[in-house]
Write a protein that holds these residues in place. Structure first.
Motif, mmCIF file in Angstrom:
data_model
loop_
_atom_site.group_PDB
_atom_site.id
_atom_site.type_symbol
_atom_site.label_atom_id
_atom_site.label_comp_id
_atom_site.label_asym_id
_atom_site.label_seq_id
_atom_site.Cartn_x
_atom_site.Cartn_y
_atom_site.Cartn_z
ATOM 1 N N THR A 143 3.396 10.507 6.114
ATOM 2 C CA THR A 143 3.504 10.031 4.734
ATOM 3 C C THR A 143 2.373 9.074 4.378
ATOM 4 N N ARG A 144 1.534 8.717 5.352
ATOM 5 C CA ARG A 144 0.470 7.743 5.081
ATOM 6 C C ARG A 144 -0.891 8.346 5.413
ATOM 7 N N LEU A 145 -1.743 8.354 4.398
ATOM 8 C CA LEU A 145 -3.101 8.846 4.606
ATOM 9 C C LEU A 145 -4.058 7.670 4.499
ATOM 10 N N ALA A 146 -4.907 7.490 5.486
ATOM 11 C CA ALA A 146 -5.909 6.419 5.427
ATOM 12 C C ALA A 146 -7.285 7.051 5.522
ATOM 13 N N LEU A 147 -8.039 6.936 4.449
ATOM 14 C CA LEU A 147 -9.380 7.523 4.397
ATOM 15 C C LEU A 147 -10.351 6.437 3.969
ATOM 16 N N GLY A 148 -11.093 5.864 4.927
ATOM 17 C CA GLY A 148 -11.961 4.734 4.611
ATOM 18 C C GLY A 148 -11.086 3.585 4.130
ATOM 19 N N ASP A 149 -11.442 2.991 2.979
ATOM 20 C CA ASP A 149 -10.616 1.894 2.459
ATOM 21 C C ASP A 149 -9.575 2.406 1.461
ATOM 22 N N LEU A 150 -9.395 3.708 1.438
ATOM 23 C CA LEU A 150 -8.389 4.303 0.561
ATOM 24 C C LEU A 150 -7.128 4.598 1.381
ATOM 25 N N VAL A 151 -5.997 4.108 0.912
ATOM 26 C CA VAL A 151 -4.727 4.360 1.607
ATOM 27 C C VAL A 151 -3.767 5.001 0.618
ATOM 28 N N VAL A 152 -3.184 6.129 1.021
ATOM 29 C CA VAL A 152 -2.267 6.842 0.139
ATOM 30 C C VAL A 152 -0.927 6.944 0.852
ATOM 31 N N ASP A 153 0.120 6.425 0.213
ATOM 32 C CA ASP A 153 1.468 6.512 0.778
ATOM 33 C C ASP A 153 2.238 7.533 -0.043
ATOM 34 N N THR A 154 2.521 8.683 0.579
ATOM 35 C CA THR A 154 3.200 9.727 -0.182
ATOM 36 C C THR A 154 4.698 9.438 -0.312
ATOM 37 N N GLY A 155 5.220 8.524 0.511
ATOM 38 C CA GLY A 155 6.642 8.156 0.408
ATOM 39 C C GLY A 155 6.892 7.341 -0.852
ATOM 40 N N THR A 156 6.090 6.285 -1.019
ATOM 41 C CA THR A 156 6.272 5.401 -2.192
ATOM 42 C C THR A 156 5.413 5.846 -3.382
ATOM 43 N N ARG A 157 4.566 6.872 -3.146
ATOM 44 C CA ARG A 157 3.629 7.397 -4.153
ATOM 45 C C ARG A 157 2.715 6.280 -4.694
ATOM 46 N N VAL A 158 2.213 5.494 -3.752
ATOM 47 C CA VAL A 158 1.281 4.424 -4.130
ATOM 48 C C VAL A 158 -0.053 4.675 -3.415
ATOM 49 N N ALA A 159 -1.139 4.590 -4.184
ATOM 50 C CA ALA A 159 -2.469 4.716 -3.586
ATOM 51 C C ALA A 159 -3.224 3.417 -3.827
ATOM 52 N N THR A 160 -3.884 2.896 -2.784
ATOM 53 C CA THR A 160 -4.684 1.680 -2.945
ATOM 54 C C THR A 160 -6.106 1.931 -2.463
ATOM 55 N N ALA A 161 -7.049 1.279 -3.135
ATOM 56 C CA ALA A 161 -8.448 1.338 -2.715
ATOM 57 C C ALA A 161 -8.891 -0.095 -2.476
ATOM 58 N N ALA A 162 -9.324 -0.402 -1.267
ATOM 59 C CA ALA A 162 -9.691 -1.768 -0.862
ATOM 60 C C ALA A 162 -8.562 -2.735 -1.219
ATOM 61 N N GLY A 163 -7.315 -2.320 -1.033
ATOM 62 C CA GLY A 163 -6.156 -3.182 -1.267
ATOM 63 C C GLY A 163 -5.662 -3.177 -2.691
ATOM 64 N N GLU A 164 -6.435 -2.644 -3.620
ATOM 65 C CA GLU A 164 -6.025 -2.661 -5.035
ATOM 66 C C GLU A 164 -5.324 -1.354 -5.392
ATOM 67 N N GLN A 165 -4.168 -1.504 -6.050
ATOM 68 C CA GLN A 165 -3.408 -0.307 -6.377
ATOM 69 C C GLN A 165 -4.106 0.501 -7.480
ATOM 70 N N LEU A 166 -4.147 1.817 -7.297
ATOM 71 C CA LEU A 166 -4.757 2.681 -8.306
ATOM 72 C C LEU A 166 -3.684 3.153 -9.280
ATOM 73 N N ASP A 167 -4.044 3.172 -10.546
ATOM 74 C CA ASP A 167 -3.107 3.620 -11.579
ATOM 75 C C ASP A 167 -3.337 5.119 -11.813
ATOM 76 N N LEU A 168 -2.587 5.942 -11.064
ATOM 77 C CA LEU A 168 -2.809 7.380 -11.118
ATOM 78 C C LEU A 168 -1.649 8.092 -11.807
ATOM 79 N N THR A 169 -1.967 9.157 -12.532
ATOM 80 C CA THR A 169 -0.908 10.002 -13.102
ATOM 81 C C THR A 169 -0.326 10.848 -11.969
ATOM 82 N N ARG A 170 0.766 11.540 -12.276
ATOM 83 C CA ARG A 170 1.442 12.336 -11.262
ATOM 84 C C ARG A 170 0.498 13.408 -10.692
ATOM 85 N N ILE A 171 -0.187 14.108 -11.599
ATOM 86 C CA ILE A 171 -1.072 15.178 -11.128
ATOM 87 C C ILE A 171 -2.245 14.605 -10.339
#
Lengths: 241, 319
Positions: A143-171
């Motif tokens: 459920t957790r993808l870590a690519l460089g400083d990008l972290v994507v949690d598919t469980g909580t559907r939260v993506a962060t870049a360098a610790g900052e949360q990205l405001d992404l649409t569902r798609i």
């Protein structure tokens, strides 16, 4: 014939075994020479039938597959291999048409290299494909993808870049997950439209381009930030250094 | 059909204000449109419908009867014109579509045939420049391959140029006396490196008569056949070139011990630019062979060699 450190295939401790499926003897010989110089075990098949038999007998770590074979269509070889063969398949295509590459990718090829290619280009694609296989095998938390400083949690559907949360649409989020699960590898437009779009709706390539543009902007840039690149007419990749 | 009916109704409405010539032009319009859209049989149906519509517009309007003999002739001429327009336009459209399709296949085939040797050249040079460390023998082998593939590219370009010239009718064979054995030896010397992994057998009688042919073109055809045989013969296999003469014909055969040809391919391989289904450079090479042989008034066929493998047979008139 000592391999240079830069040529080592990802984090592998031993060089990969490679099956080259190529009917042109000169191309096969040059590629085989370069790979053997890096310590790889190399076998060469010149027909589709030969390729299927050799792959079944030796189960190589990676297959380099030319699409223009004398007996079988290369895409057909890819289809038959994928029924049981789990390791990476990289398509070598002299064909300028994108349509065959896309078909091969949709039928299970991991990546493609267009002829004429340079050896560093081919080796880089091989590294990505082999590394990806290891990442998939070693993924402790799916459920957790870590690519460089990008972290994507598919469980909580939260993506962060360098610790900052990205405001992404569902798609955009689903698109990021899909590309992030195959880092460095091209994902075809049809696969994205099939998997990253909400059920019951159908996307268009035009809409996909807009979402890709927006996602690329929101990802931003940085030394450890993956970059979202376009393979024109084929698909998209999330490139990770 | 709807358009024809609409035109007919409109003309019936304003019949008195519209000349017969205008009626004809308006009714031919949908016929030509269907033909231009590439729908030959639909265009014929519309031509029939337009003729019936024209018939009904001839006084007495709305009736199958035709008062004047001149109108009967006009009706027949209208039908002939409509069908002729359809046939001519549809033929032209189909020819253009075929040319466009051939051009597309040509571009794909040329691209494939040129890129394959380029791949070896690019991969080998990049490996020599930035790749692993190789011993002297391997470095030399990679450089030899670059040279060989450059020669192969040169032959491909020669094939392309000659094929297009022959097909355009711009290349007439410059017939001179040719000693076939000498020519074969020259071809083999040039292809020495391509044929390095196979055994080459030459069965040409020393008393073979002199051939009157274009030496450059026959050289090109033999080179293509030998290169094709070499590329389809596994290392250790055999390529046999034989020549005999009978009456006023010289027969040259090239046999290999490769995988051979499936029966449906024996004709298709000579079609220009059908490389998509066949490996290597055979598309342009074999098409050039046929063009060269045709230009000399000879024949070339492909079949199965008695010992397995492919067999190509050229029959050329001696003079």
């Amino acid at each position: 014939m000592k391999p240079r450190p830069a040529d080592a295939m990802g984090a592998r401790s031993d060089p990969a075994s490679v099956l080259i499926v190529e009917d042109d003897r000169s191309v096969a010989e040059v590629v085989a020479t370069a790979l053997r110089a890096r310590g790889h075990r190399v076998e060469v098949a010149v027909t589709g039938d030969d390729a299927l038999a050799t792959a079944a007998a030796s189960e190589p770590d990676l297959v380099l597959l030319d699409l223009g074979l004398p007996d079988l269509d290369g895409v057909e070889v890819c289809v038959r291999l994928r029924r049981w063969f789990p390791n990476p398949i990289i398509v070598l295509s002299a064909d300028g048409a994108e349509e065959r590459k896309v078909r091969a990718l949709d039928e299970g090829a991991d990546d493609y290299v267009t002829k004429p290619f340079s050896m560093p280009e081919l080796l880089a694609r091989m590294r990505v494909a082999l590394r990806h296989r290891e990442l998939v095998a070693a993924a402790a938390d799916p459920t957790r993808l870590a690519l460089g400083d990008l972290v994507v949690d598919t469980g909580t559907r939260v993506a962060t870049a360098a610790g900052e949360q990205l405001d992404l649409t569902r798609i955009e989020f689903d698109l990021l997950v899909l590309l992030g699960r195959h880092p460095g590898r091209v994902v075809t437009q049809s696969t994205i439209l099939d998997r990253a779009w909400p059920e019951g709706t159908s996307g268009t390539t035009g809409a996909l381009r807009v979402h890709v543009r927006n996602l690329r902007r929101k990802l931003g840039e940085g030394p450890d930030r993956p970059t979202l690149t376009t393979d024109p007419g084929v698909g998209y990749r999330l490139e990770v250094d | 059909m709807v358009v024809v009916a609409a035109i007919a109704l409109a003309l019936a409405q304003f019949g008195d204000d519209v000349s017969r010539a205008t009626e004809v032009l308006l009714l031919v319009l949908p016929v030509a449109t269907m033909a231009v859209l590439g729908r030959r049989w639909s265009a014929y149906v519309v031509a029939g419908a337009a003729t019936i519509a024209f018939w009904l517009l001839i006084p007495p309007v709305g009736s199958a009867a035709v008062a004047l003999f001149a109108d009967v002739v006009g009706l027949i001429v209208f039908f002939i014109v409509a069908v002729t327009v359809t046939t001519l336009v549809a033929n032209r459209i189909e020819t253009l579509e075929r040319v466009e399709n051939d051009r597309r296949i040509l571009m794909r085939s040329v691209s494939h045939d040129l890129r394959t040797p380029l791949t070896t050249i690019r991969a080998a040079t990049s490996e020599l420049l930035d790749g692993a460390e190789h011993d002297e023998a391997t470095r030399r082998r990679l450089l030899e391959m670059v040279g060989d593939e450059a020669d192969r590219l040169d032959r491909l370009v020669a094939n392309l140029l000659n094929l297009s010239r022959i097909e355009a009718g711009a290349l007439e064979p410059d017939r001179r006396e040719v000693d076939l054995l000498e020519l074969v030896e020259a071809c083999l010397a040039r292809l020495d490196r391509v044929l390095t992994d196979v055994e080459v057998v030459v069965e040409v009688a020393e008393d073979l008569p002199i051939l009157r042919a274009d030496v450059t073109l026959v050289d090109l055809a033999l080179t293509n056949l030998l290169e094709n045989a070499a590329r389809h013969t596994p290392p250790g296999g055999r390529v046999t070139l034989a020549a005999t003469s009978s009456g006023d014909t010289m027969t040259i055969t090239v046999a290999d011990t490769g995988p051979g040809l499936d029966a449906p391919m024996t004709e298709a391989i000579f079609e220009p630019f059908r490389t998509g289904a066949i490996a290597g450079a055979s598309g342009i090479g074999l098409a050039t062979c046929r063009a060269v042989v045709d230009a000399h008034g000879g024949t070339i066929t492909a079949g199965e060699s008695p010992g397995g493998g492919a067999l190509f047979t050229i029959a050329l008139p001696l003079r």
